[in-house]
Design a protein around this motif. Structure first.
Motif, PDB file in Angstrom:
ATOM      1  N   UNK A   1       0.828  -1.212   0.000  1.00  0.00           N
ATOM      2  CA  UNK A   1       0.000   0.000   0.000  1.00  0.00           C
ATOM      3  C   UNK A   1       0.858   1.257   0.000  1.00  0.00           C
ATOM      4  N   UNK A   2       1.932   1.244   0.774  1.00  0.00           N
ATOM      5  CA  UNK A   2       2.823   2.407   0.817  1.00  0.00           C
ATOM      6  C   UNK A   2       3.499   2.607  -0.537  1.00  0.00           C
ATOM      7  N   UNK A   3       3.901   1.516  -1.184  1.00  0.00           N
ATOM      8  CA  UNK A   3       4.547   1.624  -2.496  1.00  0.00           C
ATOM      9  C   UNK A   3       3.585   2.203  -3.527  1.00  0.00           C
ATOM     10  N   UNK A   4       2.331   1.777  -3.483  1.00  0.00           N
ATOM     11  CA  UNK A   4       1.334   2.313  -4.412  1.00  0.00           C
ATOM     12  C   UNK A   4       1.104   3.806  -4.164  1.00  0.00           C
ATOM     13  N   UNK A   5       0.996   4.188  -2.905  1.00  0.00           N
ATOM     14  CA  UNK A   5       0.811   5.606  -2.598  1.00  0.00           C
ATOM     15  C   UNK A   5       1.997   6.441  -3.014  1.00  0.00           C
TER      16      UNK A   5
END
Length: 227
Positions: free
Chosen positions: A200-204
């Motif tokens: 999720x952090x990578x996508x954000x």
């Protein structure tokens, strides 16, 4: 009189791991250091912030150059810097001649420009009665003599130019460093994130990078069109 409890008193014991205290102390120390740096070196912090935005915007370009040209990331950053320098040189070569020509014609254009002030609607007649055109012409003609006597404006202009050049150098240096070591820094930051939240952090982060890149590209395009 208050009654004293007769039964056993329950006590709550909180067990804090030593590493938790170490992390809290480290976070507090980092906050103090960051506050001190921001307060004592605003120019450096500003340059680093601008460099971070530029690095985020240029990271896709460098990544494509690395994969397309089969070169190291440092070489790709160097090629990108050479391209930017060539573009800046070309822009300066296109802008400098008209600017020099206008500067040389300034003394010839001053009388016409000053006299045209009297043709302004609503205020032209008042400016003529107040003698503003003559005063402006006299001020412009006496400007070289004033500058030769008092060098403060020249020194201030030189100081401003030096500060601007220093800030530009810092931005370029920080941007190059962030572009070269960007993946290394990202890997270390990802190691601090729990495994369950990394996707999720990578996508954000990818979405934020794309937004910043489009914003910078749009701003540069508008600035280029506006001249």
């Amino acid at each position: 009189m208050p009654l004293r409890p007769t039964g056993p008193v329950e006590r709550t014991v909180v067990d804090i791991e030593p590493m938790t205290l170490v992390r809290l102390a480290g976070a507090f120390l980092a906050l103090v250091v960051a506050t001190t740096v921001v307060g004592s070196a605003p120019r450096t912090v500003t340059a680093l912030a601008i460099a971070g935005i530029l690095a985020i915007a240029l990271d896709p370009v460098v990544t494509r150059m690395v994969s397309g040209l089969k070169v190291r990331r440092g070489v790709a950053v160097g090629l990108l810097a050479l391209g930017a320098a060539a573009a800046a040189t070309a822009a300066a070569a296109l802008i400098a001649p008209p600017t020099i020509k206008q500067a040389n014609n300034l003394s010839k254009d001053v009388p016409h420009v000053v006299e045209s002030m009297t043709n302004l609607p609503f205020v032209g007649e008042r400016l003529e009665k107040a003698g503003v055109p003559d005063k402006a012409k006299e001020w412009i003609e006496d400007l070289p003599a004033r500058l030769s006597g008092d060098t403060t404006p020249i020194r201030n202009a030189a100081g401003t130019a030096f500060n601007g050049a220093t800030a530009l150098f810092l931005v370029v240096l920080f941007t190059a460093g962030l572009l070269v070591d960007g993946p290394f820094l990202v890997d270390h930051v990802q190691a601090l994130i729990p495994a369950s939240s990394r996707v999720a952090v990578r996508r954000g982060a990818t979405a934020a990078r794309d937004v910043v890149g489009r914003y910078v590209a749009g701003s540069l395009t508008v600035a280029g069109i506006a001249g």
